[in-house]
Design a protein around this motif. Structure first.
Motif, PDB file in Angstrom:
ATOM      1  N   LYS A 134      35.874 -19.986   1.968  1.00 20.94           N
ATOM      2  CA  LYS A 134      36.716 -20.513   2.884  1.00 20.94           C
ATOM      3  C   LYS A 134      38.189 -19.826   3.285  1.00 20.94           C
ATOM      4  CE  LYS A 134      36.109 -24.964   1.755  1.00 20.94           C
ATOM      5  NZ  LYS A 134      36.074 -26.283   1.701  1.00 20.94           N
ATOM      6  N   GLN A 170      35.599 -22.633  -1.998  1.00 19.37           N
ATOM      7  CA  GLN A 170      37.211 -22.502  -1.772  1.00 19.37           C
ATOM      8  C   GLN A 170      37.526 -21.111  -1.457  1.00 19.37           C
ATOM      9  OE1 GLN A 170      39.261 -25.018  -0.969  1.00 19.37           O
ATOM     10  NE2 GLN A 170      37.399 -26.390  -1.414  1.00 19.37           N
ATOM     11  N   ALA A 188      31.200 -27.800   4.616  1.00 21.82           N
ATOM     12  CA  ALA A 188      31.416 -29.068   3.832  1.00 21.82           C
ATOM     13  C   ALA A 188      30.176 -29.561   3.326  1.00 21.82           C
ATOM     14  CB  ALA A 188      32.025 -30.072   4.719  1.00 21.82           C
ATOM     15  N   GLU A 220      36.321 -25.016   7.182  1.00 16.66           N
ATOM     16  CA  GLU A 220      36.400 -26.528   6.115  1.00 16.66           C
ATOM     17  C   GLU A 220      35.226 -27.425   6.485  1.00 16.66           C
ATOM     18  OE1 GLU A 220      37.668 -28.360   3.024  1.00 16.66           O
ATOM     19  OE2 GLU A 220      38.883 -26.721   3.721  1.00 16.66           O
ATOM     20  N   ASP A 221      35.093 -27.322   7.721  1.00 16.63           N
ATOM     21  CA  ASP A 221      33.920 -28.552   8.273  1.00 16.63           C
ATOM     22  C   ASP A 221      32.446 -27.812   8.215  1.00 16.63           C
ATOM     23  OD1 ASP A 221      32.854 -30.750   9.659  1.00 16.63           O
ATOM     24  OD2 ASP A 221      32.769 -29.516  11.345  1.00 16.63           O
TER      25      ASP A 221
END
Length: 191
Positions: free
Chosen positions: A44, A41, A80, A76-77
């Motif tokens: 990102k 997180q 993942a 984010e993608d």
């Protein structure tokens, strides 16, 4: 009899709660060797703010490799798959055997191997954590299988040894739907 109803109800409630199984212990920050989700997180957020240039190559079976250099990445993608490797949830602990090894440079390698009769998504995970608690490397094998679909991915993430920031990542995989051929692919990215 009505005046004893509240006492009887309280007694039954206490008896019922006494028979409940205790909640399983949860991992505290001290109990988890590394909080991978928090790290990803934070990365990102940093990557969205900085928008670094990324050299990304994608290879699919029987196709030439496509390479692009861009600063337009959906982080984010993109990250993942690495979030799926976080095993710090208590419900997952019964599916793995954990082993820690201190490396020559003082870093710690933490390996999770699935137990013999379990079928979790993450088959194998290896984290290398520096002496100052920075992630240096992540290696994992993920496998998902059902009657209609099969997917297996080997993922690797490397971090800069000084800053702990992501420096590169790689995904090699195969997927197959029941009525189609297997598709092999690879993604390499360098920041």
């Amino acid at each position: 009899m009505a005046k004893y109803f509240p006492i009887l109800s309280l007694g039954l409630l206490l008896a019922a709660t006494a028979c409940e199984r205790p909640a399983p212990p949860t991992f505290t920050e001290e109990g988890a060797p590394y909080d991978l989700t928090a790290y990803l997180q934070q990365q990102k957020q940093r990557l969205v703010a900085e928008q670094p240039m990324v050299l990304k190559s994608v290879t699919t079976e029987n196709q030439p490799t496509e390479t692009v250099q861009t600063d337009k990445v959906d982080w984010e993608d993109e990250l993942a798959v690495f979030e799926q490797t976080d095993l710090n949830r208590p419900a997952l602990q019964e599916y793995y055997v954990k082993q820690e090894t201190v490396l020559e440079n003082g870093s710690v390698a933490i390996e999770y191997r699935k137990t013999e009769n379990s079928e979790p998504l993450v088959q194998y995970l290896r984290l290398v954590i520096s002496p100052d608690k920075q992630l240096q490397q992540l290696n994992a094998v993920l496998q998902d299988e059902n009657p209609l679909f099969f997917s297996r991915r080997k993922v690797r993430l490397d971090a800069d040894p000084v800053t702990g920031n992501i420096s590169s990542y790689n995904v090699q995989g195969v997927q197959k739907l029941i009525f189609s051929d297997s598709l092999h692919y690879a993604v390499d990215a360098n920041l």
